[in-house]
Scaffold this motif. Structure first.
Motif, PDB file in Angstrom:
ATOM      1  N   ILE A 345      35.578   9.550  56.085  1.00 52.29           N
ATOM      2  CA  ILE A 345      34.914  10.650  56.788  1.00 52.29           C
ATOM      3  C   ILE A 345      35.251  10.669  58.280  1.00 52.29           C
ATOM      4  O   ILE A 345      35.304  11.737  58.898  1.00 52.29           O
ATOM      5  CB  ILE A 345      33.376  10.616  56.586  1.00 52.29           C
ATOM      6  N   GLN A 346      35.500   9.495  58.866  1.00 57.98           N
ATOM      7  CA  GLN A 346      35.824   9.451  60.295  1.00 57.98           C
ATOM      8  C   GLN A 346      37.271   9.815  60.594  1.00 57.98           C
ATOM      9  O   GLN A 346      37.538  10.674  61.441  1.00 57.98           O
ATOM     10  CB  GLN A 346      35.550   8.053  60.856  1.00 57.98           C
ATOM     11  N   HIS A 347      38.188   9.194  59.892  1.00 60.45           N
ATOM     12  CA  HIS A 347      39.589   9.287  60.288  1.00 60.45           C
ATOM     13  C   HIS A 347      40.413  10.290  59.481  1.00 60.45           C
ATOM     14  O   HIS A 347      41.385  10.838  59.998  1.00 60.45           O
ATOM     15  CB  HIS A 347      40.233   7.901  60.213  1.00 60.45           C
ATOM     16  N   GLU A 348      40.025  10.553  58.231  1.00 61.33           N
ATOM     17  CA  GLU A 348      40.776  11.542  57.449  1.00 61.33           C
ATOM     18  C   GLU A 348      40.156  12.934  57.559  1.00 61.33           C
ATOM     19  O   GLU A 348      40.830  13.903  57.902  1.00 61.33           O
ATOM     20  CB  GLU A 348      40.857  11.122  55.983  1.00 61.33           C
ATOM     21  N   TYR A 349      38.860  13.036  57.279  1.00 61.52           N
ATOM     22  CA  TYR A 349      38.210  14.345  57.312  1.00 61.52           C
ATOM     23  C   TYR A 349      37.597  14.689  58.667  1.00 61.52           C
ATOM     24  O   TYR A 349      37.348  15.855  58.964  1.00 61.52           O
ATOM     25  CB  TYR A 349      37.129  14.423  56.227  1.00 61.52           C
ATOM     26  N   LYS A 350      37.302  13.665  59.474  1.00 62.05           N
ATOM     27  CA  LYS A 350      36.715  13.870  60.800  1.00 62.05           C
ATOM     28  C   LYS A 350      35.466  14.754  60.729  1.00 62.05           C
ATOM     29  O   LYS A 350      35.332  15.749  61.449  1.00 62.05           O
ATOM     30  CB  LYS A 350      37.751  14.483  61.760  1.00 62.05           C
ATOM     31  N   THR A 351      34.559  14.367  59.843  1.00 66.47           N
ATOM     32  CA  THR A 351      33.311  15.111  59.652  1.00 66.47           C
ATOM     33  C   THR A 351      32.152  14.134  59.507  1.00 66.47           C
ATOM     34  O   THR A 351      32.233  13.189  58.719  1.00 66.47           O
ATOM     35  CB  THR A 351      33.368  15.999  58.389  1.00 66.47           C
ATOM     36  N   ASP A 352      31.094  14.360  60.247  1.00 67.39           N
ATOM     37  CA  ASP A 352      29.904  13.521  60.162  1.00 67.39           C
ATOM     38  C   ASP A 352      28.986  14.087  59.082  1.00 67.39           C
ATOM     39  O   ASP A 352      28.254  15.051  59.309  1.00 67.39           O
ATOM     40  CB  ASP A 352      29.182  13.498  61.511  1.00 67.39           C
ATOM     41  N   VAL A 353      29.036  13.495  57.901  1.00 68.80           N
ATOM     42  CA  VAL A 353      28.206  13.961  56.792  1.00 68.80           C
ATOM     43  C   VAL A 353      27.073  12.984  56.490  1.00 68.80           C
ATOM     44  O   VAL A 353      26.388  13.121  55.475  1.00 68.80           O
ATOM     45  CB  VAL A 353      29.064  14.179  55.520  1.00 68.80           C
ATOM     46  N   SER A 354      26.856  12.001  57.373  1.00 68.92           N
ATOM     47  CA  SER A 354      25.850  10.969  57.114  1.00 68.92           C
ATOM     48  C   SER A 354      24.715  10.940  58.125  1.00 68.92           C
ATOM     49  O   SER A 354      23.897  10.027  58.106  1.00 68.92           O
ATOM     50  CB  SER A 354      26.521   9.587  57.072  1.00 68.92           C
ATOM     51  N   GLY A 355      24.662  11.903  59.033  1.00 74.20           N
ATOM     52  CA  GLY A 355      23.529  12.001  59.943  1.00 74.20           C
ATOM     53  C   GLY A 355      23.612  11.172  61.203  1.00 74.20           C
ATOM     54  O   GLY A 355      22.599  10.942  61.871  1.00 74.20           O
ATOM     55  N   PHE A 356      24.803  10.718  61.591  1.00 76.45           N
ATOM     56  CA  PHE A 356      24.946   9.947  62.837  1.00 76.45           C
ATOM     57  C   PHE A 356      24.558  10.805  64.044  1.00 76.45           C
ATOM     58  O   PHE A 356      23.878  10.343  64.960  1.00 76.45           O
ATOM     59  CB  PHE A 356      26.381   9.440  62.988  1.00 76.45           C
ATOM     60  N   GLY A 357      25.015  12.060  64.031  1.00 72.55           N
ATOM     61  CA  GLY A 357      24.702  12.969  65.138  1.00 72.55           C
ATOM     62  C   GLY A 357      23.208  13.197  65.287  1.00 72.55           C
ATOM     63  O   GLY A 357      22.695  13.292  66.407  1.00 72.55           O
ATOM     64  N   ASN A 358      22.509  13.279  64.178  1.00 77.41           N
ATOM     65  CA  ASN A 358      21.068  13.495  64.235  1.00 77.41           C
ATOM     66  C   ASN A 358      20.350  12.303  64.867  1.00 77.41           C
ATOM     67  O   ASN A 358      19.386  12.475  65.627  1.00 77.41           O
ATOM     68  CB  ASN A 358      20.521  13.746  62.828  1.00 77.41           C
ATOM     69  N   LYS A 359      20.827  11.097  64.558  1.00 76.80           N
ATOM     70  CA  LYS A 359      20.236   9.901  65.169  1.00 76.80           C
ATOM     71  C   LYS A 359      20.472   9.887  66.685  1.00 76.80           C
ATOM     72  O   LYS A 359      19.599   9.496  67.460  1.00 76.80           O
ATOM     73  CB  LYS A 359      20.826   8.643  64.538  1.00 76.80           C
ATOM     74  N   LEU A 360      21.665  10.317  67.096  1.00 81.28           N
ATOM     75  CA  LEU A 360      21.974  10.403  68.525  1.00 81.28           C
ATOM     76  C   LEU A 360      21.093  11.455  69.195  1.00 81.28           C
ATOM     77  O   LEU A 360      20.580  11.249  70.305  1.00 81.28           O
ATOM     78  CB  LEU A 360      23.447  10.740  68.718  1.00 81.28           C
ATOM     79  N   ARG A 361      20.889  12.589  68.524  1.00 83.42           N
ATOM     80  CA  ARG A 361      20.056  13.674  69.067  1.00 83.42           C
ATOM     81  C   ARG A 361      18.628  13.204  69.307  1.00 83.42           C
ATOM     82  O   ARG A 361      18.004  13.541  70.326  1.00 83.42           O
ATOM     83  CB  ARG A 361      20.063  14.853  68.090  1.00 83.42           C
ATOM     84  N   ILE A 362      18.100  12.402  68.388  1.00 84.47           N
ATOM     85  CA  ILE A 362      16.711  11.943  68.502  1.00 84.47           C
ATOM     86  C   ILE A 362      16.543  10.934  69.639  1.00 84.47           C
ATOM     87  O   ILE A 362      15.600  11.035  70.430  1.00 84.47           O
ATOM     88  CB  ILE A 362      16.251  11.323  67.160  1.00 84.47           C
ATOM     89  N   LYS A 363      17.464   9.980  69.739  1.00 83.58           N
ATOM     90  CA  LYS A 363      17.300   8.901  70.731  1.00 83.58           C
ATOM     91  C   LYS A 363      17.827   9.284  72.113  1.00 83.58           C
ATOM     92  O   LYS A 363      17.255   8.878  73.137  1.00 83.58           O
ATOM     93  CB  LYS A 363      18.006   7.635  70.238  1.00 83.58           C
ATOM     94  N   TYR A 364      18.926  10.054  72.138  1.00 86.79           N
ATOM     95  CA  TYR A 364      19.525  10.437  73.426  1.00 86.79           C
ATOM     96  C   TYR A 364      19.741  11.959  73.472  1.00 86.79           C
ATOM     97  O   TYR A 364      20.874  12.439  73.409  1.00 86.79           O
ATOM     98  CB  TYR A 364      20.870   9.726  73.623  1.00 86.79           C
TER      99      TYR A 364
END
Length: 400
Positions: A345-364
């Motif tokens: 998901i990181q290097h081939e598709y380059k898509t965050d499908v596991s909610g990493f961005g949401n965790k960043l949004r909540i904390k920072y």
């Protein structure tokens, strides 16, 4: 006067009790209905002839054509109208129509069916691979999300190759749409199936602009259908980016911690024999870290489970040394699954499908304001570390 009041209250209570028993003014006879239980959508690749091209000169641009297949269940198909001694007919009837927009194409089915189409019992919508790659899902699903007759609890799946094939069965009494719904319940017993995605959930995902996963279904030449991995939907384009296989889905389930059950197959380091670990519980914490302009994540995964099967006949299951060795072997296998899933998901598709961005949004939240614009690209470059802790709580009924 007191008796009058009591009588009045009793009469009002009686009327209120009887109201639910009255007939519905808008009721429909079941024999007159064609109940839609499933719908598939496929892209039609049609080459335009010279004559058609010349005739369209100066006209509107050519649009992609979509074939919609509705699976109907009626009194006749379910056997109510089957005569004694007659050969069994299919428990469903598939009707297809082709057009360049959804609602007019569905209305054109009226020209081919004698029953009143009724979609309140629709269970599932399957979108074909070619259509999902060509048109964005927000356009494809707009009618189904708006339509009041559609069930918001209806499921959404992506079909590898042609979606209409998943609504076919060689078993006369099997209704494919119902089978697909039942198959989604398997996510409670395996990490290879995603939790069901409904029309209600998909609306929020499409509007959020984030990438996400949909369960993938494949059909074989002998008419069988099977869940196999997942479809990656890119947040920006809302189109199909590619597919993840079953092992990659297992890895993502460990990352999110959303699995309710499943198995991990590991190998005993000392003997080379297989050991099967059954998941009783799992949890995962995705922790974002920000250092200046640098973003990183740590994933902490924990699970408790039992030894469901092992072929190491030379060892006692309850011995501490064997348990510790087994826990390490299972941790190593889970780490491998997580690493492979992240790499995809990181290097081939380059898509965050596991909610990493949401965790960043909540904390920072202040960091997220600038990062969200091109988050999938940023996600493909951030370092992610992961730790796995396995605890064996049960050995089954045998201590061997």
């Amino acid at each position: 006067m007191k008796h009058m009041t009591i009588r009045t209250l009793f009469s009002a209570l009686l009327v209120l009790t009887l109201l639910p028993l009255t007939g519905c003014w808008s009721n429909k006879e079941i024999e007159d209905l064609g109940l839609i239980v499933g719908t598939s959508l496929d892209l039609e690749k049609q080459e335009e002839s010279r004559e058609e091209s010349a005739g369209r000169a100066g006209g509107p641009p050519r649009r992609d054509r979509i074939t919609i297949t509705n699976q109907f269940v009626t009194a006749e198909t379910t056997g109510k109208g089957t005569k004694t001694g007659s050969s069994p007919q299919k428990a469903y009837n598939n009707v297809s129509e082709t057009g360049d927009t959804i609602l007019p194409t569905l209305r054109n089915m009226v020209l081919r069916i004698e029953k009143h189409a009724f979609a309140e019992h629709s269970k599932v919508i399957i979108v074909g691979e070619d259509l999902a790659r060509t048109l964005d899902l927000q356009k494809i699903l707009d009618f189904f999300i708006r339509e009041q007759e559609m069930r918001p609890s209806g499921l959404l799946l992506i079909a590898q190759n042609r979606a209409s094939k998943t609504l076919e069965s060689k078993k006369p009494m099997e209704i494919p749409a119902f089978k697909l719904v039942e198959m989604t319940h398997g996510h409670e017993r395996t990490t290879k199936i995603l939790p069901p995605t409904t029309l209600t959930k998909i609306e929020g995902k499409l509007h959020s602009g984030t990438s996400f996963l949909l369960q993938n279904v494949v059909s074989s030449s002998n008419g069988d259908i099977k869940f196999s991995g997942a479809a990656v939907i890119e947040g920006k384009t809302k189109k199909l980016r590619g597919f993840l296989n079953e092992q990659e889905i297992e890895g993502l389930t460990w990352i999110t911690g959303k699995g309710k059950g499943g198995l991990v197959k590991s190998v005993d380091k000392k003997t080379g024999q297989p050991i099967i670990y059954e998941i009783l519980s799992m949890k995962s914490k995705i922790k974002p870290h920000v250092d200046g302009n640098d973003i990183s994540f740590n994933i902490e995964i924990e699970s408790e489970g039992r030894i469901a099967e092992h072929w190491v006949v030379s060892e006692k299951t309850m011995e501490t040394e064997f348990l510790k060795r087994t826990e390490k072997a299972i941790e190593k296998e889970v780490e491998r699954l997580v690493k492979n899933a992240l790499d995809k998901i990181q290097h081939e598709y380059k898509t965050d499908v596991s909610g990493f961005g949401n965790k960043l949004r909540i904390k920072y939240p202040h960091i997220w304001k600038t990062a969200k614009k091109d988050w999938d690209q940023t996600f493909s470059e951030v370092p992610i570390k992961h730790e796995v802790k396995i605890t064996i709580k049960d050995y089954g009924t045998s201590d061997e």
